[in-house]
Design a protein around this motif. Structure first.
Motif, PDB file in Angstrom:
ATOM      1  N   ALA A 186     -88.250 -59.081  64.880  1.00  0.00           N
ATOM      2  CA  ALA A 186     -89.094 -60.047  64.173  1.00  0.00           C
ATOM      3  C   ALA A 186     -88.407 -60.528  62.897  1.00  0.00           C
ATOM      4  O   ALA A 186     -88.467 -61.718  62.558  1.00  0.00           O
ATOM      5  CB  ALA A 186     -90.447 -59.424  63.847  1.00  0.00           C
ATOM      6  N   ALA A 187     -87.739 -59.623  62.193  1.00  0.00           N
ATOM      7  CA  ALA A 187     -87.026 -60.016  60.974  1.00  0.00           C
ATOM      8  C   ALA A 187     -85.902 -60.994  61.301  1.00  0.00           C
ATOM      9  O   ALA A 187     -85.677 -61.957  60.563  1.00  0.00           O
ATOM     10  CB  ALA A 187     -86.476 -58.781  60.272  1.00  0.00           C
ATOM     11  N   GLN A 188     -85.212 -60.769  62.408  1.00  0.00           N
ATOM     12  CA  GLN A 188     -84.157 -61.691  62.830  1.00  0.00           C
ATOM     13  C   GLN A 188     -84.726 -63.056  63.172  1.00  0.00           C
ATOM     14  O   GLN A 188     -84.071 -64.081  62.974  1.00  0.00           O
ATOM     15  CB  GLN A 188     -83.406 -61.141  64.042  1.00  0.00           C
ATOM     16  CG  GLN A 188     -82.530 -59.954  63.721  1.00  0.00           C
ATOM     17  CD  GLN A 188     -81.912 -59.358  64.970  1.00  0.00           C
ATOM     18  OE1 GLN A 188     -82.203 -59.766  66.087  1.00  0.00           O
ATOM     19  NE2 GLN A 188     -81.037 -58.376  64.772  1.00  0.00           N
ATOM     20  N   ALA A 189     -85.955 -63.088  63.671  1.00  0.00           N
ATOM     21  CA  ALA A 189     -86.615 -64.355  64.018  1.00  0.00           C
ATOM     22  C   ALA A 189     -87.287 -64.994  62.810  1.00  0.00           C
ATOM     23  O   ALA A 189     -87.901 -66.056  62.929  1.00  0.00           O
ATOM     24  CB  ALA A 189     -87.631 -64.125  65.126  1.00  0.00           C
ATOM     25  N   GLY A 190     -87.223 -64.337  61.642  1.00  0.00           N
ATOM     26  CA  GLY A 190     -87.805 -64.896  60.430  1.00  0.00           C
ATOM     27  C   GLY A 190     -89.281 -64.614  60.254  1.00  0.00           C
ATOM     28  O   GLY A 190     -89.973 -65.288  59.505  1.00  0.00           O
TER      29      GLY A 190
END
Length: 122
Positions: free
Chosen positions: A87-91
């Motif tokens: 989720a962090a990679q997807a913003g």
């Protein structure tokens, strides 16, 4: 004649009741959890577009290799951590938690706590 398990029917009713109030938006998507007898999966969903933004499962090849010596609660913790990383990679930083009609304890709680520790806000 096949009939669904009354426990499953009750969980579906609880889930529908919760879904009336819990809605995922682009700013704060919904983190939905599904728990089977052996596995757990979670998705981050934008309900306005009807799209799954991030998904994880204990059946995914990237997670499955690390599950050998873990019990089901440990597997849920690992899945929650991986979900938060994806989720962090997807913003995605903040989500609304949808427990799917399950009680908030055991594997569902472990997944939620691990996601929070890894950086998701809910």
């Amino acid at each position: 004649m096949s009939q669904e398990n009354p426990r499953d029917q009750a969980r579906e009713r609880r889930h529908r009741r919760v879904r009336v109030r819990v809605m995922g938006t682009p700013e704060r998507p919904r983190l939905s959890v599904f728990r089977s007898l052996r596995h757990i999966s979670a998705q981050v969903i934008d309900d306005t577009k009807g799209r799954t933004l991030v998904a994880i499962s204990t059946l995914d090849p990237e997670v499955k290799g690390e599950l050998k010596d873990l019990n089901k609660t440990g597997q849920a913790k690992l899945a929650g951590k991986r979900l938060a990383e994806k989720a962090a990679q997807a913003g995605i930083k903040a989500v609304v938690f949808d427990r799917g009609g399950y009680k908030y304890h055991g594997r569902v709680k472990a997944l939620a706590d691990a996601s929070r520790e890894a950086g998701l806000d809910f």
